[in-house]
Scaffold this motif. Structure first.
Motif, PDB file in Angstrom:
ATOM      1  N   TRP A  55       0.832  -1.208   0.000  1.00  0.00           N
ATOM      2  CA  TRP A  55       0.000   0.000   0.000  1.00  0.00           C
ATOM      3  C   TRP A  55       0.866   1.257   0.000  1.00  0.00           C
ATOM      4  O   TRP A  55       0.438   2.319   0.433  1.00  0.00           O
ATOM      5  CB  TRP A  55      -0.981   0.004   1.181  1.00  0.00           C
ATOM      6  CG  TRP A  55      -2.053  -1.010   1.014  1.00  0.00           C
ATOM      7  CD1 TRP A  55      -3.233  -0.854   0.336  1.00  0.00           C
ATOM      8  CD2 TRP A  55      -2.053  -2.360   1.507  1.00  0.00           C
ATOM      9  NE1 TRP A  55      -3.961  -2.026   0.364  1.00  0.00           N
ATOM     10  CE2 TRP A  55      -3.264  -2.967   1.094  1.00  0.00           C
ATOM     11  CE3 TRP A  55      -1.158  -3.109   2.261  1.00  0.00           C
ATOM     12  CZ2 TRP A  55      -3.588  -4.281   1.392  1.00  0.00           C
ATOM     13  CZ3 TRP A  55      -1.487  -4.419   2.568  1.00  0.00           C
ATOM     14  CH2 TRP A  55      -2.692  -4.993   2.140  1.00  0.00           C
ATOM     15  N   GLY A  56       2.075   1.139  -0.528  1.00  0.00           N
ATOM     16  CA  GLY A  56       3.010   2.248  -0.529  1.00  0.00           C
ATOM     17  C   GLY A  56       2.899   3.131  -1.749  1.00  0.00           C
ATOM     18  O   GLY A  56       1.916   3.106  -2.508  1.00  0.00           O
ATOM     19  N   SER A  57       3.929   3.933  -1.977  1.00  0.00           N
ATOM     20  CA  SER A  57       3.907   4.954  -3.020  1.00  0.00           C
ATOM     21  C   SER A  57       3.843   4.347  -4.424  1.00  0.00           C
ATOM     22  O   SER A  57       3.012   4.738  -5.255  1.00  0.00           O
ATOM     23  CB  SER A  57       5.140   5.831  -2.872  1.00  0.00           C
ATOM     24  OG  SER A  57       5.124   6.896  -3.779  1.00  0.00           O
ATOM     25  N   ALA A  58       4.703   3.385  -4.712  1.00  0.00           N
ATOM     26  CA  ALA A  58       4.700   2.761  -6.039  1.00  0.00           C
ATOM     27  C   ALA A  58       3.406   1.999  -6.287  1.00  0.00           C
ATOM     28  O   ALA A  58       2.873   1.981  -7.409  1.00  0.00           O
ATOM     29  CB  ALA A  58       5.900   1.824  -6.167  1.00  0.00           C
ATOM     30  N   TRP A  59       2.895   1.336  -5.262  1.00  0.00           N
ATOM     31  CA  TRP A  59       1.614   0.614  -5.337  1.00  0.00           C
ATOM     32  C   TRP A  59       0.513   1.568  -5.796  1.00  0.00           C
ATOM     33  O   TRP A  59      -0.276   1.250  -6.694  1.00  0.00           O
ATOM     34  CB  TRP A  59       1.320   0.067  -3.952  1.00  0.00           C
ATOM     35  CG  TRP A  59       0.020  -0.647  -3.732  1.00  0.00           C
ATOM     36  CD1 TRP A  59      -1.238  -0.223  -4.036  1.00  0.00           C
ATOM     37  CD2 TRP A  59      -0.135  -1.936  -3.113  1.00  0.00           C
ATOM     38  NE1 TRP A  59      -2.179  -1.150  -3.633  1.00  0.00           N
ATOM     39  CE2 TRP A  59      -1.518  -2.202  -3.074  1.00  0.00           C
ATOM     40  CE3 TRP A  59       0.765  -2.861  -2.588  1.00  0.00           C
ATOM     41  CZ2 TRP A  59      -2.031  -3.376  -2.515  1.00  0.00           C
ATOM     42  CZ3 TRP A  59       0.247  -4.021  -2.032  1.00  0.00           C
ATOM     43  CH2 TRP A  59      -1.137  -4.282  -2.004  1.00  0.00           C
ATOM     44  N   ARG A  60       0.443   2.748  -5.197  1.00  0.00           N
ATOM     45  CA  ARG A  60      -0.618   3.711  -5.493  1.00  0.00           C
ATOM     46  C   ARG A  60      -0.463   4.310  -6.892  1.00  0.00           C
ATOM     47  O   ARG A  60      -1.461   4.571  -7.570  1.00  0.00           O
ATOM     48  CB  ARG A  60      -0.649   4.789  -4.398  1.00  0.00           C
ATOM     49  CG  ARG A  60      -1.106   4.213  -3.063  1.00  0.00           C
ATOM     50  CD  ARG A  60      -0.835   5.111  -1.864  1.00  0.00           C
ATOM     51  NE  ARG A  60      -1.030   4.349  -0.640  1.00  0.00           N
ATOM     52  CZ  ARG A  60      -2.063   4.499   0.213  1.00  0.00           C
ATOM     53  NH1 ARG A  60      -2.971   5.419  -0.017  1.00  0.00           N
ATOM     54  NH2 ARG A  60      -2.165   3.733   1.281  1.00  0.00           N
ATOM     55  N   GLN A  61       0.769   4.505  -7.318  1.00  0.00           N
ATOM     56  CA  GLN A  61       0.999   4.948  -8.689  1.00  0.00           C
ATOM     57  C   GLN A  61       0.518   3.896  -9.689  1.00  0.00           C
ATOM     58  O   GLN A  61      -0.077   4.231 -10.724  1.00  0.00           O
ATOM     59  CB  GLN A  61       2.483   5.228  -8.911  1.00  0.00           C
ATOM     60  CG  GLN A  61       2.829   5.686 -10.323  1.00  0.00           C
ATOM     61  CD  GLN A  61       2.437   7.108 -10.611  1.00  0.00           C
ATOM     62  OE1 GLN A  61       2.879   8.026  -9.923  1.00  0.00           O
ATOM     63  NE2 GLN A  61       1.605   7.319 -11.635  1.00  0.00           N
ATOM     64  N   ALA A  62       0.747   2.623  -9.377  1.00  0.00           N
ATOM     65  CA  ALA A  62       0.299   1.551 -10.275  1.00  0.00           C
ATOM     66  C   ALA A  62      -1.219   1.534 -10.382  1.00  0.00           C
ATOM     67  O   ALA A  62      -1.779   1.330 -11.470  1.00  0.00           O
ATOM     68  CB  ALA A  62       0.820   0.200  -9.782  1.00  0.00           C
ATOM     69  N   ASP A  63      -1.914   1.742  -9.263  1.00  0.00           N
ATOM     70  CA  ASP A  63      -3.372   1.848  -9.311  1.00  0.00           C
ATOM     71  C   ASP A  63      -3.788   3.019 -10.194  1.00  0.00           C
ATOM     72  O   ASP A  63      -4.679   2.900 -11.055  1.00  0.00           O
ATOM     73  CB  ASP A  63      -3.939   2.039  -7.896  1.00  0.00           C
ATOM     74  CG  ASP A  63      -4.270   0.731  -7.194  1.00  0.00           C
ATOM     75  OD1 ASP A  63      -3.935  -0.345  -7.730  1.00  0.00           O
ATOM     76  OD2 ASP A  63      -4.866   0.779  -6.102  1.00  0.00           O
ATOM     77  N   TYR A  64      -3.156   4.157  -9.975  1.00  0.00           N
ATOM     78  CA  TYR A  64      -3.481   5.339 -10.776  1.00  0.00           C
ATOM     79  C   TYR A  64      -3.264   5.067 -12.265  1.00  0.00           C
ATOM     80  O   TYR A  64      -4.111   5.402 -13.102  1.00  0.00           O
ATOM     81  CB  TYR A  64      -2.631   6.526 -10.328  1.00  0.00           C
ATOM     82  CG  TYR A  64      -2.807   7.755 -11.179  1.00  0.00           C
ATOM     83  CD1 TYR A  64      -3.841   8.648 -10.919  1.00  0.00           C
ATOM     84  CD2 TYR A  64      -1.957   8.011 -12.256  1.00  0.00           C
ATOM     85  CE1 TYR A  64      -4.021   9.775 -11.707  1.00  0.00           C
ATOM     86  CE2 TYR A  64      -2.133   9.130 -13.051  1.00  0.00           C
ATOM     87  CZ  TYR A  64      -3.167  10.007 -12.780  1.00  0.00           C
ATOM     88  OH  TYR A  64      -3.360  11.110 -13.567  1.00  0.00           O
ATOM     89  N   ASP A  65      -2.139   4.459 -12.591  1.00  0.00           N
ATOM     90  CA  ASP A  65      -1.819   4.222 -13.999  1.00  0.00           C
ATOM     91  C   ASP A  65      -2.862   3.335 -14.665  1.00  0.00           C
ATOM     92  O   ASP A  65      -3.263   3.587 -15.817  1.00  0.00           O
ATOM     93  CB  ASP A  65      -0.437   3.580 -14.115  1.00  0.00           C
ATOM     94  CG  ASP A  65       0.689   4.531 -13.752  1.00  0.00           C
ATOM     95  OD1 ASP A  65       0.449   5.753 -13.689  1.00  0.00           O
ATOM     96  OD2 ASP A  65       1.818   4.045 -13.512  1.00  0.00           O
ATOM     97  N   PHE A  66      -3.315   2.287 -13.964  1.00  0.00           N
ATOM     98  CA  PHE A  66      -4.301   1.401 -14.591  1.00  0.00           C
ATOM     99  C   PHE A  66      -5.651   2.092 -14.737  1.00  0.00           C
ATOM    100  O   PHE A  66      -6.261   2.053 -15.810  1.00  0.00           O
ATOM    101  CB  PHE A  66      -4.478   0.110 -13.798  1.00  0.00           C
ATOM    102  CG  PHE A  66      -5.578  -0.751 -14.361  1.00  0.00           C
ATOM    103  CD1 PHE A  66      -5.354  -1.522 -15.494  1.00  0.00           C
ATOM    104  CD2 PHE A  66      -6.856  -0.737 -13.814  1.00  0.00           C
ATOM    105  CE1 PHE A  66      -6.369  -2.275 -16.061  1.00  0.00           C
ATOM    106  CE2 PHE A  66      -7.881  -1.490 -14.367  1.00  0.00           C
ATOM    107  CZ  PHE A  66      -7.637  -2.269 -15.493  1.00  0.00           C
ATOM    108  N   PHE A  67      -6.134   2.721 -13.679  1.00  0.00           N
ATOM    109  CA  PHE A  67      -7.502   3.234 -13.722  1.00  0.00           C
ATOM    110  C   PHE A  67      -7.651   4.482 -14.569  1.00  0.00           C
ATOM    111  O   PHE A  67      -8.776   4.820 -14.970  1.00  0.00           O
ATOM    112  CB  PHE A  67      -8.027   3.440 -12.294  1.00  0.00           C
ATOM    113  CG  PHE A  67      -8.394   2.142 -11.647  1.00  0.00           C
ATOM    114  CD1 PHE A  67      -9.596   1.529 -11.905  1.00  0.00           C
ATOM    115  CD2 PHE A  67      -7.484   1.490 -10.829  1.00  0.00           C
ATOM    116  CE1 PHE A  67      -9.916   0.300 -11.355  1.00  0.00           C
ATOM    117  CE2 PHE A  67      -7.791   0.265 -10.257  1.00  0.00           C
ATOM    118  CZ  PHE A  67      -9.007  -0.331 -10.525  1.00  0.00           C
ATOM    119  N   THR A  68      -6.564   5.144 -14.902  1.00  0.00           N
ATOM    120  CA  THR A  68      -6.636   6.274 -15.838  1.00  0.00           C
ATOM    121  C   THR A  68      -6.232   5.882 -17.254  1.00  0.00           C
ATOM    122  O   THR A  68      -6.156   6.742 -18.140  1.00  0.00           O
ATOM    123  CB  THR A  68      -5.735   7.429 -15.351  1.00  0.00           C
ATOM    124  OG1 THR A  68      -4.384   6.970 -15.226  1.00  0.00           O
ATOM    125  CG2 THR A  68      -6.222   7.973 -14.010  1.00  0.00           C
TER     126      THR A  68
END
Length: 311
Positions: A268-281
């Motif tokens: 649930w860290g920084s890179a994890w959250r960027q990966a979520d952002y990248d997929f959902f956008t």
């Protein structure tokens, strides 16, 4: 945090709630066998990075719902956005824990009123287990109510309530307080069919036609991330069953601020959250939703057409 998230997911596990799902779908104006999905971003207010990424996704992607952590340092920024964007589906991520290593917060309630919520340094505990050992139901209820009141005072049109790290649903007594607040403020609260098996009479008495119960609360876990976030979400969309589902995601930029917030915390860290952002956008996300005939809905619809609908 991993254990706390898993506790929440297990508590709110994917169980059948077919009779209620059908009535909810139809009450929202959709066919009974629809695949309804809320794509829900957690943790707004925790940092500027979290706010900025989540706002961009809410405005430019299929992400259509989010929840705010009222006690967190960047609450004023997201509250200002909410006041200016009253149509955005924003609920409250009721917060009773503070899990990061160097980045901390505590209750909005005066400390002398809720001593059981405080660790020796005066912050929320990092772990749900510690909260359970220390905090009474009355303290939990008081703090959650004050978070809701603070959000309303800030001008937020609150659409729903859910629970950061599952803390607000981690005992039957806390769960009863959480559901009580939903009734008090006429808001849907995130629940699934496991709630029907809890024997506490106070909980049973609150269940009814205006209770929203989802059939699934999927979220990505560390083992899924290791095999690929994109693969996990694509598979989830392809295998989504008819019913009402709330997908929990976490969006932020992998920048210096978020790296500092989540230091020594890869899950649930920084890179994890960027990966979520990248997929959902990404265009792929929108295309998969279309291909799978998934209908995205909001907590605002559930609030206005189910919870607040006059019988």
């Amino acid at each position: 945090m991993r254990n706390c998230i898993i506790l929440c997911v297990l508590f709110l596990s994917v169980l059948s709630a077919a009779s209620q799902e059908t009535s909810v779908a139809e009450r929202l104006g959709y066919p009974a066998d629809s695949k309804l999905l809320i794509i829900h971003a957690d943790d707004l207010g925790v940092s500027h990075s979290e706010n900025a990424a989540s706002i961009t996704a809410l405005e430019n992607s299929p992400v259509n719902s989010a929840s705010i952590m009222v006690p967190c340092p960047w609450f004023p920024e997201i509250a200002a956005y909410a006041r200016q964007h009253q149509d955005t589906d924003l609920g409250l991520h009721l917060t009773l824990t503070s899990e990061w290593k160097h980045y901390k917060w505590g209750p909005v309630t005066s400390h002398d009123s809720v001593p059981g919520l405080l660790n020796p340094e005066g912050y929320f505990y990092s772990a749900v287990d510690s909260l359970i050992k220390s905090a009474t139901r009355e303290e939990v209820e008081q703090e959650m109510r004050n978070q809701v009141k603070k959000a309303y005072r800030a001008g937020i049109d609150v659409t729903h309530l859910d629970a950061h790290m599952g803390a607000a649903v981690s005992t039957p007594e806390y769960l009863a307080a959480y559901m009580k607040l939903g009734k008090e403020f006429r808001l849907p609260v995130l629940l699934d069919a496991r709630v029907n098996s809890i024997e506490l009479s106070e909980i049973k008495e609150m269940l009814g036609d205006q209770t929203v119960i989802v059939s699934g609360i999927p979220t990505i876990l560390p083992e899924n991330v290791k095999s690929g976030s994109r693969e996990f979400y694509a598979d989830l969309f392809r295998n989504l069953k008819p019913g009402l589902h709330c997908l929990l995601i976490h969006l932020a930029y992998d920048n210096e601020e978020m790296k500092a917030v989540t230091i020594d915390h890869p899950d649930w860290g920084s890179a994890w959250r960027q990966a979520d952002y990248d997929f959902f956008t990404s265009p792929e996300c929108a295309q998969l939703l279309k291909e799978q005939n998934i209908i995205t809905i909001t907590w605002r619809e559930l609030r206005d057409k189910v919870v607040r609908m006059e019988k």
